[in-house]
Design a protein around this motif. Structure first.
Motif, PDB file in Angstrom:
ATOM      1  N   SER A  15       0.850  -1.190   0.000  1.00  0.00           N
ATOM      2  CA  SER A  15       0.000   0.000   0.000  1.00  0.00           C
ATOM      3  C   SER A  15       0.889   1.244   0.000  1.00  0.00           C
ATOM      4  O   SER A  15       2.016   1.216   0.482  1.00  0.00           O
ATOM      5  N   SER A  60      -4.468   0.950  -1.750  1.00  0.00           N
ATOM      6  CA  SER A  60      -4.010  -0.403  -1.447  1.00  0.00           C
ATOM      7  C   SER A  60      -3.091  -0.918  -2.548  1.00  0.00           C
ATOM      8  O   SER A  60      -2.950  -0.313  -3.604  1.00  0.00           O
ATOM      9  N   SER A 109      -3.252  -3.244  -4.727  1.00  0.00           N
ATOM     10  CA  SER A 109      -3.830  -3.499  -6.057  1.00  0.00           C
ATOM     11  C   SER A 109      -4.531  -2.272  -6.630  1.00  0.00           C
ATOM     12  O   SER A 109      -4.932  -2.270  -7.796  1.00  0.00           O
ATOM     13  N   GLY A 110      -4.703  -1.248  -5.812  1.00  0.00           N
ATOM     14  CA  GLY A 110      -5.477  -0.083  -6.227  1.00  0.00           C
ATOM     15  C   GLY A 110      -6.963  -0.230  -5.981  1.00  0.00           C
ATOM     16  O   GLY A 110      -7.726   0.680  -6.270  1.00  0.00           O
ATOM     17  N   GLY A 111      -7.374  -1.350  -5.420  1.00  0.00           N
ATOM     18  CA  GLY A 111      -8.789  -1.605  -5.223  1.00  0.00           C
ATOM     19  C   GLY A 111      -9.417  -0.808  -4.088  1.00  0.00           C
ATOM     20  O   GLY A 111     -10.646  -0.644  -4.052  1.00  0.00           O
ATOM     21  N   MET A 112      -8.611  -0.346  -3.170  1.00  0.00           N
ATOM     22  CA  MET A 112      -9.122   0.453  -2.046  1.00  0.00           C
ATOM     23  C   MET A 112      -8.380   1.774  -1.989  1.00  0.00           C
ATOM     24  O   MET A 112      -7.161   1.822  -2.140  1.00  0.00           O
ATOM     25  N   THR A 113      -9.118   2.840  -1.775  1.00  0.00           N
ATOM     26  CA  THR A 113      -8.547   4.168  -1.585  1.00  0.00           C
ATOM     27  C   THR A 113      -9.269   4.869  -0.438  1.00  0.00           C
ATOM     28  O   THR A 113     -10.402   4.507  -0.087  1.00  0.00           O
ATOM     29  N   SER A 152      -3.874   7.339  -7.467  1.00  0.00           N
ATOM     30  CA  SER A 152      -3.915   6.188  -8.366  1.00  0.00           C
ATOM     31  C   SER A 152      -2.515   5.583  -8.432  1.00  0.00           C
ATOM     32  O   SER A 152      -1.556   6.177  -7.952  1.00  0.00           O
ATOM     33  N   TRP A 201      -3.238  -3.040   4.926  1.00  0.00           N
ATOM     34  CA  TRP A 201      -4.059  -1.878   4.566  1.00  0.00           C
ATOM     35  C   TRP A 201      -4.355  -1.088   5.825  1.00  0.00           C
ATOM     36  O   TRP A 201      -4.983  -1.592   6.747  1.00  0.00           O
TER      37      TRP A 201
END
Length: 128
Positions: free
Chosen positions: A33, A52, A54-58, A71, A105
């Protein structure tokens, strides 16, 4: 471990935009992250945004929500912070930080040390 290096800061007028970049060394960048923080003169470090592995959580600070976008491009080992509708109160040194624990995370780290590895910072100045 990932070592971040920030770039893209500068001087911009109120209402303008800037995009900060954070290039991170390390072969396993996609496992960590990343976050952005800022520090204005005489103030503590302030959380700005985090993403995160993978970019899946911000997550964003309330003060930048709707104006800033975090991003990442794992193929380029780079994280970005797109800053729009800038205000004078956004003036600060902006730091990129990388988590030192893969797969962890932290939704709202309060300081770059909460993640563990951070860069030298890049100055953003917004003139009124």
């Amino acid at each position: 471990q990932v070592q971040p290096v920030e770039s893209g800061g500068g001087l911009v007028q109120t209402g303008g935009s800037l995009r900060l970049s954070c290039a991170a060394s390390g072969r396993t960048f996609s496992a960590y992250s990343m976050g952005w923080f800022r520090q204005a003169p005489g103030k503590e470090h302030e959380f700005v945004a985090t993403i995160s592995w993978s970019g899946g959580m911000t997550n964003y600070a309330d003060s930048v929500k709707g104006r800033f976008t975090i991003s990442r491009d794992n193929a380029k080992n780079t994280v970005y912070l797109q800053m729009n509708s800038l205000k004078p109160e956004d003036t600060a040194v902006y730091y990129c930080a990388a988590d030192v624990r893969p797969g962890r995370w932290i939704a709202r780290p309060s300081h770059p040390a909460d993640l563990g590895s951070w860069g030298q910072g890049t100055q953003v100045t917004v003139s009124s």
